[in-house]
Scaffold this active site. Sequence first.
Site, PDB file in Angstrom:
ATOM      1  N   ASP A   1       0.834  -1.201   0.000  1.00 58.72           N
ATOM      2  CA  ASP A   1       0.000   0.000   0.000  1.00 58.72           C
ATOM      3  C   ASP A   1       0.868   1.250   0.000  1.00 58.72           C
ATOM      4  O   ASP A   1       0.565   2.234  -0.674  1.00 58.72           O
ATOM      5  CB  ASP A   1      -0.909   0.013   1.238  1.00 58.72           C
ATOM      6  CG  ASP A   1      -1.993  -1.055   1.162  1.00 58.72           C
ATOM      7  OD1 ASP A   1      -2.137  -1.660   0.082  1.00 58.72           O
ATOM      8  OD2 ASP A   1      -2.670  -1.282   2.171  1.00 58.72           O
TER       9      ASP A   1
ATOM     10  N   GLU B   1       3.918   1.655  -1.170  1.00 56.78           N
ATOM     11  CA  GLU B   1       4.555   1.886  -2.473  1.00 56.78           C
ATOM     12  C   GLU B   1       3.539   2.409  -3.484  1.00 56.78           C
ATOM     13  O   GLU B   1       3.830   3.309  -4.274  1.00 56.78           O
ATOM     14  CB  GLU B   1       5.190   0.587  -2.982  1.00 56.78           C
ATOM     15  CG  GLU B   1       6.033   0.776  -4.231  1.00 56.78           C
ATOM     16  CD  GLU B   1       6.720  -0.501  -4.677  1.00 56.78           C
ATOM     17  OE1 GLU B   1       7.173  -0.549  -5.833  1.00 56.78           O
ATOM     18  OE2 GLU B   1       6.802  -1.449  -3.874  1.00 56.78           O
ATOM     19  N   TYR B   2       2.310   1.855  -3.445  1.00 58.54           N
ATOM     20  CA  TYR B   2       1.248   2.329  -4.347  1.00 58.54           C
ATOM     21  C   TYR B   2       0.943   3.800  -4.070  1.00 58.54           C
ATOM     22  O   TYR B   2       0.842   4.616  -4.995  1.00 58.54           O
ATOM     23  CB  TYR B   2      -0.015   1.485  -4.157  1.00 58.54           C
ATOM     24  CG  TYR B   2      -1.169   1.945  -5.027  1.00 58.54           C
ATOM     25  CD1 TYR B   2      -1.358   1.415  -6.304  1.00 58.54           C
ATOM     26  CD2 TYR B   2      -2.053   2.927  -4.579  1.00 58.54           C
ATOM     27  CE1 TYR B   2      -2.399   1.841  -7.108  1.00 58.54           C
ATOM     28  CE2 TYR B   2      -3.099   3.367  -5.382  1.00 58.54           C
ATOM     29  CZ  TYR B   2      -3.264   2.817  -6.637  1.00 58.54           C
ATOM     30  OH  TYR B   2      -4.294   3.256  -7.433  1.00 58.54           O
TER      31      TYR B   2
ATOM     32  N   LYS C   1     -11.197   2.715   8.718  1.00 58.06           N
ATOM     33  CA  LYS C   1     -11.171   2.338   7.299  1.00 58.06           C
ATOM     34  C   LYS C   1     -10.976   0.825   7.234  1.00 58.06           C
ATOM     35  O   LYS C   1      -9.878   0.325   7.450  1.00 58.06           O
ATOM     36  CB  LYS C   1     -10.041   3.064   6.570  1.00 58.06           C
ATOM     37  CG  LYS C   1     -10.023   2.812   5.070  1.00 58.06           C
ATOM     38  CD  LYS C   1      -8.943   3.648   4.394  1.00 58.06           C
ATOM     39  CE  LYS C   1      -8.970   3.421   2.889  1.00 58.06           C
ATOM     40  NZ  LYS C   1      -8.616   2.033   2.515  1.00 58.06           N
TER      41      LYS C   1
ATOM     42  N   ARG D   1     -17.783  -2.497  -6.470  1.00 60.77           N
ATOM     43  CA  ARG D   1     -17.484  -1.149  -6.959  1.00 60.77           C
ATOM     44  C   ARG D   1     -17.047  -1.157  -8.415  1.00 60.77           C
ATOM     45  O   ARG D   1     -17.373  -0.259  -9.180  1.00 60.77           O
ATOM     46  CB  ARG D   1     -16.382  -0.501  -6.104  1.00 60.77           C
ATOM     47  CG  ARG D   1     -15.980   0.865  -6.657  1.00 60.77           C
ATOM     48  CD  ARG D   1     -15.223   1.697  -5.647  1.00 60.77           C
ATOM     49  NE  ARG D   1     -13.933   1.141  -5.302  1.00 60.77           N
ATOM     50  CZ  ARG D   1     -13.080   1.736  -4.474  1.00 60.77           C
ATOM     51  NH1 ARG D   1     -13.406   2.868  -3.896  1.00 60.77           N
ATOM     52  NH2 ARG D   1     -11.918   1.187  -4.199  1.00 60.77           N
TER      53      ARG D   1
ATOM     54  N   LYS E   1     -14.810  12.487   7.312  1.00 59.89           N
ATOM     55  CA  LYS E   1     -15.823  13.054   6.410  1.00 59.89           C
ATOM     56  C   LYS E   1     -16.424  14.301   7.043  1.00 59.89           C
ATOM     57  O   LYS E   1     -16.722  14.307   8.243  1.00 59.89           O
ATOM     58  CB  LYS E   1     -16.974  12.055   6.178  1.00 59.89           C
ATOM     59  CG  LYS E   1     -16.615  10.783   5.467  1.00 59.89           C
ATOM     60  CD  LYS E   1     -17.843   9.877   5.384  1.00 59.89           C
ATOM     61  CE  LYS E   1     -17.489   8.523   4.788  1.00 59.89           C
ATOM     62  NZ  LYS E   1     -18.620   7.580   4.852  1.00 59.89           N
TER      63      LYS E   1
END
EC number: 6.5.1.2
Length: 689
Positions: A40, A42-43, A123, A144, A295
């Site tokens: 995650d 590195e992404y 999350k 999704r 949010k």
Amino acid sequence: MQNIYLISEKEAKKLLKELADKIERYNHAYYIENNHLVSDAEYDQLFNTNLKLEQKFPHLILENSPSKKVGAKIANKFAKVTHQAPMLSLSNVFDEQDVKDFVDRIKNFLRLNEFAPIFCEPKIDGLSFSAIYKNGLLTIGATRGDGYIGEDMTANIKTIKNFPHKINNAPEFLEVRGEIYIEKQDFFNLNKEQEEQGRDKFANPRNAAAGSLRQLDSSVTAKRPLKYFVYSGGATEQNIASSQNELLKKLKEFGFRVNEISKLADSEEEIFAFYEYLKTNRENLSYEIDGVVYKLNDFALQNRMGFIARAPRFATAHKFPAIVGQTKLLSITVQVGRTGTLTPVAELEPIEIGGVTVSRATLHNFQEIIRKDVRIRDYVFLQRAGDVIPQIIGVDIGKRSTDATTFNTPLFCPSCNSKLHYIPEDIIIRCDNVLNCPAQNYERIRHFVSKNAMDIEGLGRKQVEFLIDKGLISNPLDIFLLKEKNEASLTKLENMDGWGRKSVENLFKNIEESRNVSLPRFIYALGIRHIGEQNAKLLAREFESYNNFISQIELLSKNDSNIYQKLNNLEGIGDKILVDIINFFDVKENIELIKKLGEVLNIEDYKETKEHSSLTGKIVVFTGSLPTTSRVEAKAMAEKLGAKVAVSVSSNTDLVIAGVDAGSKLKKAKELGIKIIDEEEWLTIVNNV
């Protein structure tokens, strides 16, 4: 990676293209194949580099920029569902300053003088879904997908324990969105069961949840320990509530599971306190989380803030740092992959990181071992951030003992003892003994039977290894002759260790069903280096049928320049990939194998829904900048009308559409006498058709 603030425009253009291609590949693996190719962290680094480059060079933003996309294009196994409102991703923040900047952006955008309450919630590291209810009845459940079109999973979602099929006192139309996940202990038990049955283990809980949901047989999903939380009302949330905390109360009243661990923060200090609480206690939770979602609580304010291309302005995800541990490196083993690439793997003293026991970690390549000065018997720092295999990020030099030994890069293949080939530009070492390397053969067969290739259930790692060791199969063709061979044998497969009458019957049934295969899946199953699912589809579109495919590749193996030029003109098939295709078909045994497979399989012609028009079958080339149409849109128009879009002009080209600053392609088209039109004429043709 280069300092982006010092990078030139030319370098930025090249880097943006590389980043778009790389991120698209990782997105497809993650969202469609349920597979992590990179961590995650590195992404996120790649994605943020892309964003910063686009901010510095906005005129270089690509049509296929990752910043404009969510998820990945869906596969073809399930019916498509168009979302009522896009299921967008979230932007990420990584430290307190990023969070403060997020809060300031809200204040500045809305011109607020004081802090606007922020709703904070964990999350969940799972699979996003949408569920539609009409008159209180569950009618559609979908993934999704690419954010706009998902996959219909209604039957599978209905098997999830306590997922409401009917809700009382609901509005006429209701959408809920949330996350489907598997708890840590259930994941451990599921993997134990997979191993006992000789199937591949799941890499992580998210991978297990996604794989369990995306089953063609809903009875398989029903046996998996899937759970869910809802956190959004999708297209309908503002019809039933005026804020996020009010919405969750309402959804709970309807009978949905909502995460009780949440906080309505009235200050930055409360945001940070909640984040620290979750970061400290995440390992005590029964499920995986990888951050906190913030949010803007008020829906009216959310409406005013709106969205950017792939994410809302009013929300963001504060990611947790990767979990780091330290353990002893016992040895380094070398794995040989399907295409002969060697990968070093660290064998470790088992250590628990983030609730998962880790005993192996990737070292990526042999250059990494040298660069990080990793030695056997060193104490190494290990990082886990949702990875398939955790990474070694460094060495504790202070703990290095005198008996720590340097790892010697192999000169010969550990599987077949052939001399190895070092490829500097790819930083890889490869075994070129394609036909006689046992490790490559095993991985090739594993790839051939895999889910996205021939999809033969019941041939997991253990089964393939067993059949090879017993001499029952040695190549993909043998799989389709296995039943005949078993019937003629005195020693039946069902009487061997690990097998039984039922498992053998099911295996032969699955093999029989796999004989009907589409041309793209067949080409992908062959395991040609650099030919993934997308490139296999490109080749299938070009060849159209198996018979044409086999005749064309035979010509290619005889150095036919026309076939070479035709493939070289395909957008997406560059010089490097073309070399790999040629190398594969230069091996006569590969062509013989494909011919024999063609005799035992029903390989369906490639069919693509397209309109029949005057452009059907024509080869068109776009050059220069079109004044009103993006290159991607123009290409899509042409393909929809049945044309083939090439990247270079040749004698086979039928039409060139020239825009502003058209260069060498326009010149060559004039030399060859090919018809040339401008964008206005092109749009006239399209509109008339």
